[in-house]
Write a protein that holds these residues in place. Structure first.
Motif, PDB file in Angstrom:
ATOM      1  N   LYS A   1      -4.806 -29.566  19.276  1.00  0.00           N
ATOM      2  CA  LYS A   1      -5.925 -28.829  19.877  1.00  0.00           C
ATOM      3  C   LYS A   1      -5.585 -27.355  20.071  1.00  0.00           C
ATOM      4  CE  LYS A   1      -7.551 -32.971  22.217  1.00  0.00           C
ATOM      5  NZ  LYS A   1      -7.813 -33.646  23.516  1.00  0.00           N
ATOM      6  N   GLU A   2      -4.286 -27.057  20.002  1.00  0.00           N
ATOM      7  CA  GLU A   2      -3.837 -25.674  20.140  1.00  0.00           C
ATOM      8  C   GLU A   2      -2.901 -25.314  18.999  1.00  0.00           C
ATOM      9  OE1 GLU A   2      -3.773 -24.540  24.838  1.00  0.00           O
ATOM     10  OE2 GLU A   2      -2.051 -25.655  24.065  1.00  0.00           O
ATOM     11  N   LYS A   3      -2.766 -24.033  18.783  1.00  0.00           N
ATOM     12  CA  LYS A   3      -1.875 -23.569  17.724  1.00  0.00           C
ATOM     13  C   LYS A   3      -1.143 -22.318  18.200  1.00  0.00           C
ATOM     14  CE  LYS A   3      -1.747 -22.489  12.788  1.00  0.00           C
ATOM     15  NZ  LYS A   3      -0.835 -23.577  12.437  1.00  0.00           N
ATOM     16  N   GLU A   4       0.123 -22.219  17.839  1.00  0.00           N
ATOM     17  CA  GLU A   4       0.892 -21.016  18.156  1.00  0.00           C
ATOM     18  C   GLU A   4       0.705 -19.984  17.054  1.00  0.00           C
ATOM     19  OE1 GLU A   4       4.995 -21.883  18.845  1.00  0.00           O
ATOM     20  OE2 GLU A   4       4.648 -22.441  20.931  1.00  0.00           O
ATOM     21  N   ILE A   5       0.392 -18.753  17.445  1.00  0.00           N
ATOM     22  CA  ILE A   5       0.267 -17.691  16.450  1.00  0.00           C
ATOM     23  C   ILE A   5       1.074 -16.474  16.909  1.00  0.00           C
ATOM     24  CG2 ILE A   5      -2.030 -18.475  15.714  1.00  0.00           C
ATOM     25  CD1 ILE A   5      -3.146 -15.975  17.169  1.00  0.00           C
ATOM     26  N   PRO A   6       1.630 -15.743  15.976  1.00  0.00           N
ATOM     27  CA  PRO A   6       2.379 -14.532  16.334  1.00  0.00           C
ATOM     28  C   PRO A   6       1.429 -13.385  16.683  1.00  0.00           C
ATOM     29  CG  PRO A   6       2.359 -14.817  13.958  1.00  0.00           C
ATOM     30  CD  PRO A   6       1.672 -16.014  14.537  1.00  0.00           C
ATOM     31  N   VAL A   7       1.855 -12.557  17.626  1.00  0.00           N
ATOM     32  CA  VAL A   7       1.082 -11.376  18.009  1.00  0.00           C
ATOM     33  C   VAL A   7       1.913 -10.139  17.687  1.00  0.00           C
ATOM     34  CG1 VAL A   7      -0.045 -10.113  19.872  1.00  0.00           C
ATOM     35  CG2 VAL A   7      -0.089 -12.622  19.853  1.00  0.00           C
ATOM     36  N   GLN A   8       1.354  -9.271  16.891  1.00  0.00           N
ATOM     37  CA  GLN A   8       2.010  -8.005  16.559  1.00  0.00           C
ATOM     38  C   GLN A   8       1.320  -6.853  17.301  1.00  0.00           C
ATOM     39  OE1 GLN A   8       1.740  -7.642  12.296  1.00  0.00           O
ATOM     40  NE2 GLN A   8       3.502  -8.973  11.930  1.00  0.00           N
ATOM     41  N   VAL A   9       2.090  -5.857  17.627  1.00  0.00           N
ATOM     42  CA  VAL A   9       1.541  -4.613  18.174  1.00  0.00           C
ATOM     43  C   VAL A   9       1.982  -3.492  17.252  1.00  0.00           C
ATOM     44  CG1 VAL A   9       1.449  -3.034  20.131  1.00  0.00           C
ATOM     45  CG2 VAL A   9       1.627  -5.516  20.534  1.00  0.00           C
ATOM     46  N   ASN A  10       1.019  -2.873  16.624  1.00  0.00           N
ATOM     47  CA  ASN A  10       1.288  -1.837  15.606  1.00  0.00           C
ATOM     48  C   ASN A  10       2.226  -2.358  14.510  1.00  0.00           C
ATOM     49  OD1 ASN A  10      -0.369  -0.090  16.973  1.00  0.00           O
ATOM     50  ND2 ASN A  10       1.289   0.984  18.026  1.00  0.00           N
ATOM     51  N   GLY A  11       1.980  -3.611  14.125  1.00  0.00           N
ATOM     52  CA  GLY A  11       2.716  -4.187  12.999  1.00  0.00           C
ATOM     53  C   GLY A  11       4.064  -4.798  13.336  1.00  0.00           C
ATOM     54  N   LYS A  12       4.470  -4.732  14.613  1.00  0.00           N
ATOM     55  CA  LYS A  12       5.766  -5.288  15.004  1.00  0.00           C
ATOM     56  C   LYS A  12       5.556  -6.520  15.890  1.00  0.00           C
ATOM     57  CE  LYS A  12       8.498  -1.060  14.690  1.00  0.00           C
ATOM     58  NZ  LYS A  12       9.429  -0.145  15.397  1.00  0.00           N
ATOM     59  N   LEU A  13       6.283  -7.593  15.595  1.00  0.00           N
ATOM     60  CA  LEU A  13       6.137  -8.843  16.343  1.00  0.00           C
ATOM     61  C   LEU A  13       6.588  -8.640  17.785  1.00  0.00           C
ATOM     62  CD1 LEU A  13       5.509 -11.903  16.311  1.00  0.00           C
ATOM     63  CD2 LEU A  13       7.921 -12.273  15.737  1.00  0.00           C
ATOM     64  N   ARG A  14       5.698  -8.992  18.727  1.00  0.00           N
ATOM     65  CA  ARG A  14       6.024  -8.815  20.142  1.00  0.00           C
ATOM     66  C   ARG A  14       5.947 -10.110  20.943  1.00  0.00           C
ATOM     67  NH1 ARG A  14       8.914  -4.407  19.748  1.00  0.00           N
ATOM     68  NH2 ARG A  14       7.751  -2.570  19.008  1.00  0.00           N
TER      69      ARG A  14
END
Length: 285
Positions: free
Chosen positions: A223-236
């Protein structure tokens, strides 16, 4: 003539009778690997070579369950495999870890019963171990029914045991379900241990007389999924979001994440790049 040349000319190898000789002399047979590097590798097991493994000795040393488990785990049924001491010792460690974990936690599950109603509103950790249990049941059943892939089925059970050791909550009802279904799941591979533990849980009879465990398909639906979050193209950061969450909802979840806040607070959000279920990139200035 050099020893290596003599062996080659006479179609011999360093393992011909050498293992038997070293064992009789009480010398560590691991020296063979060093000799093989110098004088040539050993052949496959053969009665004529006197380098076979005596199953009675292995059972006496490791137990019938370990020998059975290792034989099934070492390779797919259609393949041959090389018997190794490290391999059977690894199988023996798994059997001992399984036995020890359950016997050490028997007091927690003694006289405990459970029903589906008990599994509502579980903590995240309790739910996670239940999901792993039911995923493992599905995996083992599938692997056995599909070309008897016992090795991958056993590997899945090893994963589940590792997760059990990391399970801190130890909810008695959840543990009881895991123990009962795990014992039945492993019973075709280690029947003697399974029957012993089954009775230790307060059950009667032999595991072979009980239905093989089934899984709850609802627990396997993500029911949920982990996704990466980038800020200005860098993984944060990495965040969990509902599978059907909109871009706006995902952005709000991300902006409230502690690790993301450090890079976005006080800055203007210029643009968002969002691929559903894949990635979110926040452009700020």
């Amino acid at each position: 003539m050099k020893i290596k040349d003599f062996l080659k000319e006479n179609h011999l190898n360093i393992n011909d009778n050498a293992k038997l000789l070293l064992e009789k002399l009480a010398i560590d047979t691991s020296i063979l690997s060093k000799l093989e590097e110098t004088y040539g590798k050993s052949d496959k097991m053969s009665k004529s070579k006197h380098n076979t493994v005596d199953p009675d000795e292995m059972i006496k040393k490791y137990g019938a369950d370990t020998v059975r488990l290792y034989t099934l785990f070492a390779a797919p049924p259609e393949n041959n495999f090389d018997w190794t001491e490290s391999g059977i010792e690894g199988a023996h460690r798994f059997v001992k870890r399984f036995f020890n974990y359950i016997t050490q936690h028997l007091d927690l599950v003694k006289d405990v019963s459970y029903c589906e109603e008990d599994f509502k509103n579980l903590s995240e950790e309790d739910l996670k171990i239940r999901k792993k249990l039911h995923w493992t049941i599905k995996k083992v059943r599938s692997d056995i029914e599909r070309n008897f892939q016992f090795n991958t089925a056993i590997a899945a059970m090893m994963e589940l045991l590792n997760d059990l050791y990391d399970y801190k909550s130890k909810n008695p009802k959840v543990l009881r379900e895991v123990f009962e279904k795990f014992i039945l799941l492993i019973s075709p591979f280690t029947p003697f241990m399974a029957d012993f533990l089954w009775n230790k849980l307060g059950n009667t009879g032999f595991t072979i007389n009980y239905p093989y465990p089934t899984y709850d398909e609802n627990l396997l639906i993500e029911k949920e999924k982990e996704i990466p979050v980038q800020v200005n193209g860098k993984l944060r950061a990495t965040i969990k979001v509902p599978l059907d969450a909109s871009e706006e909802e995902v952005v709000n979840i991300a902006l409230n994440n502690v690790d993301v806040k450090k890079w976005t607070e006080g800055k203007q959000l210029v643009k968002t790049i969002f691929i559903q279920g894949k990635i979110l990139n926040l452009i700020v200035k």
